[in-house]
Design a protein around this motif. Structure first.
Motif: not given
Length: 95
Positions: A75-85
């Motif tokens: 993953n390259q975008d921790l914020d997007a990961y957090w939001e989606e997860t």
């Protein structure tokens, strides 16, 4: 557990999470990724290695590779990961 790196003429990224479902082994290799699951467990959601792998396969911002029985997640975008997860976890908590 084997480690894998993606190469396209040069190393571009290492995985944040590696899992072997059959051996029930997993490891978060980068900070900030595991805590969303810690929060989910604190809210009462129980996830084993297989559940976690299946959930991460659904996260659009995550790239998944399966090689020789080992699942690698990038993953390259921790914020997007957090939001989606977090959204996927909330959906599971409602069920």
């Amino acid at each position: 557990m084997k480690r894998i790196k993606m190469y396209i003429k040069k190393e571009i990224q290492t995985p944040f999470y590696v899992a072997e479902i059959e051996k029930k082994r997993e490891k978060f290799l980068q900070e900030g990724y595991e805590s969303v699951f810690d929060d989910a467990m604190a809210m009462g959601l129980t996830l084993d290695v297989k559940d976690r792998v299946e959930l991460l396969k659904e996260v659009e911002s995550v790239t998944h590779l399966h090689v020789s029985g080992i699942d690698y997640f990038f993953n390259q975008d921790l914020d997007a990961y957090w939001e989606e997860t977090a959204q996927l976890i909330e959906e599971r908590l409602k069920d």
